[in-house]
Design a protein around this motif. Structure first.
Motif, PDB file in Angstrom:
ATOM      1  N   VAL A   1       0.910  -1.150  -0.115  1.00  0.00           N
ATOM      2  CA  VAL A   1      -0.026  -0.129   0.172  1.00  0.00           C
ATOM      3  C   VAL A   1       0.826   1.248   0.050  1.00  0.00           C
ATOM      4  N   SER A   2       2.071   1.003   0.716  1.00  0.00           N
ATOM      5  CA  SER A   2       3.050   2.301   0.881  1.00  0.00           C
ATOM      6  C   SER A   2       3.429   2.588  -0.672  1.00  0.00           C
ATOM      7  N   ILE A   3       3.835   1.531  -1.388  1.00  0.00           N
ATOM      8  CA  ILE A   3       4.227   1.848  -2.709  1.00  0.00           C
ATOM      9  C   ILE A   3       3.253   2.624  -3.657  1.00  0.00           C
ATOM     10  N   ALA A   4       1.946   2.318  -3.466  1.00  0.00           N
ATOM     11  CA  ALA A   4       0.917   2.908  -4.124  1.00  0.00           C
ATOM     12  C   ALA A   4       0.914   4.251  -3.865  1.00  0.00           C
ATOM     13  N   THR A   5       0.723   4.649  -2.572  1.00  0.00           N
ATOM     14  CA  THR A   5       0.364   6.049  -1.963  1.00  0.00           C
ATOM     15  C   THR A   5       1.929   6.800  -2.390  1.00  0.00           C
ATOM     16  N   SER A   6       2.859   6.096  -2.288  1.00  0.00           N
ATOM     17  CA  SER A   6       3.934   6.821  -2.683  1.00  0.00           C
ATOM     18  C   SER A   6       4.181   7.300  -4.156  1.00  0.00           C
ATOM     19  N   PHE A   7       3.724   6.420  -5.062  1.00  0.00           N
ATOM     20  CA  PHE A   7       3.980   6.674  -6.337  1.00  0.00           C
ATOM     21  C   PHE A   7       2.927   7.704  -6.699  1.00  0.00           C
ATOM     22  N   LEU A   8       1.638   7.401  -6.257  1.00  0.00           N
ATOM     23  CA  LEU A   8       0.771   8.528  -6.469  1.00  0.00           C
ATOM     24  C   LEU A   8       0.868   9.958  -5.935  1.00  0.00           C
ATOM     25  N   ALA A   9       1.445   9.806  -4.678  1.00  0.00           N
ATOM     26  CA  ALA A   9       1.812  11.545  -4.438  1.00  0.00           C
ATOM     27  C   ALA A   9       2.994  11.921  -5.160  1.00  0.00           C
ATOM     28  N   SER A  10       4.021  11.051  -5.544  1.00  0.00           N
ATOM     29  CA  SER A  10       5.260  11.443  -6.277  1.00  0.00           C
ATOM     30  C   SER A  10       4.761  12.061  -7.612  1.00  0.00           C
ATOM     31  N   GLY A  11       3.703  11.268  -8.161  1.00  0.00           N
ATOM     32  CA  GLY A  11       3.325  11.695  -9.709  1.00  0.00           C
ATOM     33  C   GLY A  11       2.256  13.154  -9.549  1.00  0.00           C
ATOM     34  N   LEU A  12       1.581  13.144  -8.791  1.00  0.00           N
ATOM     35  CA  LEU A  12       0.848  14.439  -8.307  1.00  0.00           C
ATOM     36  C   LEU A  12       1.981  15.785  -8.152  1.00  0.00           C
TER      37      LEU A  12
ATOM     38  N   LEU B   1       3.389  16.762 -11.205  1.00  0.00           N
ATOM     39  CA  LEU B   1       2.152  17.340 -12.017  1.00  0.00           C
ATOM     40  C   LEU B   1       1.794  18.731 -11.345  1.00  0.00           C
ATOM     41  N   ARG B   2       2.481  19.062 -10.290  1.00  0.00           N
ATOM     42  CA  ARG B   2       2.161  20.069  -9.457  1.00  0.00           C
ATOM     43  C   ARG B   2       0.591  20.448  -9.115  1.00  0.00           C
ATOM     44  N   ASN B   3      -0.094  19.418  -8.646  1.00  0.00           N
ATOM     45  CA  ASN B   3      -1.218  19.503  -8.598  1.00  0.00           C
ATOM     46  C   ASN B   3      -1.534  19.340  -6.886  1.00  0.00           C
ATOM     47  N   PRO B   4      -2.418  20.223  -6.231  1.00  0.00           N
ATOM     48  CA  PRO B   4      -2.593  20.236  -4.581  1.00  0.00           C
ATOM     49  C   PRO B   4      -2.739  18.801  -4.093  1.00  0.00           C
ATOM     50  N   TYR B   5      -3.240  17.940  -4.884  1.00  0.00           N
ATOM     51  CA  TYR B   5      -3.981  16.414  -4.184  1.00  0.00           C
ATOM     52  C   TYR B   5      -2.754  15.636  -3.773  1.00  0.00           C
ATOM     53  N   TYR B   6      -1.346  16.175  -4.150  1.00  0.00           N
ATOM     54  CA  TYR B   6      -0.339  15.410  -3.801  1.00  0.00           C
ATOM     55  C   TYR B   6      -0.183  15.295  -2.283  1.00  0.00           C
ATOM     56  N   ALA B   7      -0.467  16.310  -1.557  1.00  0.00           N
ATOM     57  CA  ALA B   7      -0.535  16.342  -0.164  1.00  0.00           C
ATOM     58  C   ALA B   7      -1.492  15.434   0.503  1.00  0.00           C
ATOM     59  N   LEU B   8      -2.636  15.393  -0.145  1.00  0.00           N
ATOM     60  CA  LEU B   8      -3.488  14.283   0.343  1.00  0.00           C
ATOM     61  C   LEU B   8      -2.879  12.499   0.229  1.00  0.00           C
ATOM     62  N   ALA B   9      -2.429  12.634  -1.018  1.00  0.00           N
ATOM     63  CA  ALA B   9      -1.647  11.079  -1.190  1.00  0.00           C
ATOM     64  C   ALA B   9      -0.471  11.012  -0.149  1.00  0.00           C
TER      65      ALA B   9
ATOM     66  N   PHE C   1       2.585  13.894   8.756  1.00  0.00           N
ATOM     67  CA  PHE C   1       1.242  13.802   8.397  1.00  0.00           C
ATOM     68  C   PHE C   1       0.464  15.248   8.642  1.00  0.00           C
ATOM     69  N   ILE C   2       1.069  15.882   9.942  1.00  0.00           N
ATOM     70  CA  ILE C   2       0.454  17.461  10.313  1.00  0.00           C
ATOM     71  C   ILE C   2       1.246  18.346   9.142  1.00  0.00           C
ATOM     72  N   ASN C   3       2.331  18.115   8.633  1.00  0.00           N
ATOM     73  CA  ASN C   3       2.735  19.182   7.615  1.00  0.00           C
ATOM     74  C   ASN C   3       2.301  19.011   6.358  1.00  0.00           C
ATOM     75  N   ASP C   4       1.853  17.480   6.169  1.00  0.00           N
ATOM     76  CA  ASP C   4       1.520  17.506   4.852  1.00  0.00           C
ATOM     77  C   ASP C   4      -0.052  17.869   4.554  1.00  0.00           C
ATOM     78  N   SER C   5      -0.819  17.855   5.746  1.00  0.00           N
ATOM     79  CA  SER C   5      -2.068  18.324   5.871  1.00  0.00           C
ATOM     80  C   SER C   5      -2.110  20.051   5.681  1.00  0.00           C
ATOM     81  N   TYR C   6      -1.024  20.554   6.307  1.00  0.00           N
ATOM     82  CA  TYR C   6      -0.707  21.898   5.930  1.00  0.00           C
ATOM     83  C   TYR C   6      -0.446  22.147   4.581  1.00  0.00           C
ATOM     84  N   GLY C   7       0.270  21.408   4.086  1.00  0.00           N
ATOM     85  CA  GLY C   7       0.389  21.460   2.364  1.00  0.00           C
ATOM     86  C   GLY C   7      -0.911  21.521   1.732  1.00  0.00           C
ATOM     87  N   PHE C   8      -1.788  20.701   2.112  1.00  0.00           N
ATOM     88  CA  PHE C   8      -2.976  20.621   1.268  1.00  0.00           C
ATOM     89  C   PHE C   8      -3.784  21.967   1.439  1.00  0.00           C
TER      90      PHE C   8
END
Length: 233
Positions: A155-166, A169-177, A210-217
């Motif tokens: 699962v970590s592979i999936a979330t990491s790849f999705l986050a890196s891709g976003l 792509l300069r997309n705000p949803y990177y932070a949620l991933a 997690f806290i810092n990524d939440s702020y990122g979004f």
């Protein structure tokens, strides 16, 4: 992109978030049974990287590359081969690519803020398709290496790849991933700490992430509104 000192771009809240993040991480290591300088250094670098990524500053991507190398070494030591492979073979190269992409696409000339890009339906389909393929392939690779906690490592592979891709792509949803990935890593390090209590500081590390990524979004949504980028449908 502007080459000025990136720390001068932090506002009062971001300074507070950065300082508190580092103090909590340092305290967790000092109070732990064993003091591991490598893990502490990696945690501080990672927390710092996330603050600047949250600002859309390419300095954060540079720090992410450094963190990826440190974290890969740490993962190897604890036999989390999935994490090691992910950060060396995927997160680090994609962070390098994102650094180049962010430098090439500033919101305004002379600023350190990246220009946010709308994710098209085609781009979304391609990204999710690649995420499924990469996750499926890595599942068998991790199985061959007899990786502990195989399900969560996959699962970590999936979330990491999705986050890196976003992120690329300069997309705000990177932070949620990445926030989702942080939750997975918190679980992984809790499981590791049950067997070896000295791993406990890593749990605190990813709670901070997690806290810092939440702020990122939250901040990227503000950036998107300020830049006038249309939301995804």
């Amino acid at each position: 992109m502007s080459e000025k000192n990136p720390f001068k771009t932090l506002n009062r809240f971001e300074w507070l978030l950065w300082i508190c993040s580092n103090l909590i991480i340092i305290a967790s290591f000092l109070l732990g049974k064993e003091f591991d300088l490598l893990v502490l250094t990696a945690s501080l670098i990672g927390a710092t990287a996330l603050i600047f990524v949250a600002k859309g500053n390419p300095f954060g991507q540079i720090m992410t590359v450094v963190f990826a190398v440190f974290y890969a070494v740490i993962s190897y030591r604890f036999k989390y081969y999935g994490e090691m492979i992910t950060y060396l073979g995927m997160t680090s190269p994609m962070a390098i690519a994102a650094t180049v992409e962010w430098f090439k696409n500033p919101f305004e000339k002379g600023t350190s803020e990246v220009k946010i890009k709308k994710l098209t339906r085609k781009g979304c389909v391609i990204l999710w398709g690649l995420t499924v393929v990469v996750t499926f392939a890595f599942y068998f690779i991790l199985k061959v290496f007899d990786t502990p906690n195989l399900f969560f490592s996959t699962v970590s592979i999936a979330t990491s790849f999705l986050a890196s891709g976003l992120t690329f792509l300069r997309n705000p949803y990177y932070a949620l991933a990445y926030a989702g990935n942080d939750i997975v890593l918190i679980i992984l390090w809790i499981l590791a700490s049950i067997a070896e209590p000295e791993n406990a500081p890593m749990i605190i590390c990813f709670i901070i992430f997690f806290i810092n990524d939440s702020y990122g979004f939250i901040n990227w949504k503000k950036m998107r509104k300020r830049q006038g980028v249309q939301s995804e449908k």
